[in-house]
Design an enzyme around this catalytic site. Structure first.
Site, PDB file in Angstrom:
ATOM      1  N   ARG A  27       0.850  -1.183   0.000  1.00 20.90           N
ATOM      2  CA  ARG A  27       0.000   0.000   0.000  1.00 20.90           C
ATOM      3  C   ARG A  27       0.892   1.241   0.000  1.00 20.90           C
ATOM      4  O   ARG A  27       1.488   1.601   1.024  1.00 20.90           O
ATOM      5  CB  ARG A  27      -0.928  -0.007   1.211  1.00 20.90           C
ATOM      6  N   ALA A  45     -10.969  -7.370  -0.569  1.00 25.81           N
ATOM      7  CA  ALA A  45     -11.798  -6.162  -0.580  1.00 25.81           C
ATOM      8  C   ALA A  45     -11.708  -5.502  -1.942  1.00 25.81           C
ATOM      9  O   ALA A  45     -10.780  -5.752  -2.716  1.00 25.81           O
ATOM     10  CB  ALA A  45     -11.342  -5.197   0.517  1.00 25.81           C
ATOM     11  N   GLU A  75     -15.010 -10.103  -5.490  1.00 25.92           N
ATOM     12  CA  GLU A  75     -13.684  -9.844  -4.917  1.00 25.92           C
ATOM     13  C   GLU A  75     -13.070 -11.110  -4.330  1.00 25.92           C
ATOM     14  O   GLU A  75     -11.867 -11.342  -4.462  1.00 25.92           O
ATOM     15  CB  GLU A  75     -13.779  -8.755  -3.848  1.00 25.92           C
ATOM     16  N   GLU A 122      -9.556 -12.228  -5.961  1.00 20.83           N
ATOM     17  CA  GLU A 122      -8.345 -12.106  -5.152  1.00 20.83           C
ATOM     18  C   GLU A 122      -7.878 -13.425  -4.553  1.00 20.83           C
ATOM     19  O   GLU A 122      -6.697 -13.578  -4.254  1.00 20.83           O
ATOM     20  CB  GLU A 122      -8.555 -11.071  -4.046  1.00 20.83           C
ATOM     21  N   GLY A 128     -13.701  11.772   9.119  1.00 24.70           N
ATOM     22  CA  GLY A 128     -13.248  13.150   9.240  1.00 24.70           C
ATOM     23  C   GLY A 128     -12.674  13.708   7.949  1.00 24.70           C
ATOM     24  O   GLY A 128     -12.538  14.931   7.801  1.00 24.70           O
ATOM     25  N   GLU A 134      -1.352  -6.084  -7.148  1.00 24.27           N
ATOM     26  CA  GLU A 134      -1.876  -7.426  -6.887  1.00 24.27           C
ATOM     27  C   GLU A 134      -0.989  -8.521  -7.471  1.00 24.27           C
ATOM     28  O   GLU A 134      -1.083  -9.683  -7.073  1.00 24.27           O
ATOM     29  CB  GLU A 134      -3.296  -7.543  -7.437  1.00 24.27           C
TER      30      GLU A 134
END
Length: 208
Positions: free
Chosen positions: A68, A80, A97, A101, A120, A148
């Site tokens: 990430r 996800a 998914e 995946e 927020g 991936e």
């Protein structure tokens, strides 16, 4: 007093979209506060997501490890993906998914929990499903690319994931929420008492 989130929308006097990306955008709203002042609120506009906590008969959770870039980490996560199609049934997206995946299908589905990931600064809503009765999917595996292509898959005992979450070793939102929600459900009315897979979802209304 009932402890329950409730919808509410404060007056917006102006709104602009200073950035529009491939999947998300940034919106700047001028919002009227309760004391009458107007303040700027910038936030990411997100299509929403689904996640799948897939639990096998040996009480192991199907997890994947993926890079990430924003947080410069390889994170252990649960399957996800984005709700790419407006109004898409989230269960259909979750089934897709899990197949893409992990090349896995499930016989039993329930809604585990619904969350706003970062309310927020982003309007992303995620529905986390519990999938049980796992087996290998038919046909060829889905062809992966980009981050991936480097993804690792594993089945990890639920207790080990709980330990990792509480030790601060696992950080992905959907994994943390999913693992602790399964634990909470088991200590309450049990997994079979969870909401059905087609339960209404006010944050992202969908077609039946």
């Amino acid at each position: 007093m009932t402890i329950k989130d409730t919808p509410e929308e404060w007056q917006v006097t102006a709104s602009t979209v200073p950035f529009k990306g491939n999947k998300t955008s940034v919106r700047a709203d001028d919002v009227v506060m309760p004391d009458g002042t107007v303040v700027r609120r910038d936030y990411q506009v997100h299509p929403g997501s689904v996640a799948v906590l897939a639990l096998d008969d040996d009480d192991r959770v199907l997890v994947l490890r993926q890079y990430r870039h924003p947080v410069r980490h390889k994170l252990w996560e649960i399957p996800a993906g984005l709700l790419d199609v407006p109004g898409e049934n989230p269960l259909n997206a979750a089934v897709r998914e899990l197949y893409e995946e992990a090349h896995v299908k499930a016989e039993r589905w329930n809604v585990l929990t619904d969350v706003y990931t970062t309310p927020g600064g982003c309007d992303e809503a995620v529905r986390v499903f519990l999938a049980r009765g796992l087996s290998a999917a038919e046909g060829e595996r889905f062809e992966v690319a980009e981050e991936e292509a480097d993804m690792e898959l594993a089945r990890v005992p639920l207790d080990e994931l709980v330990r990792g979450v509480l030790a601060g070793e696992l950080h992905n939102t959907c994994l943390v929420v999913g693992v602790l929600s399964v634990l909470a459900a088991r200590s309450g009315d049990g997994l079979d008492a969870l909401r059905p897979a087609d339960a209404p979802w006010a944050a992202r209304p969908f077609e039946a």
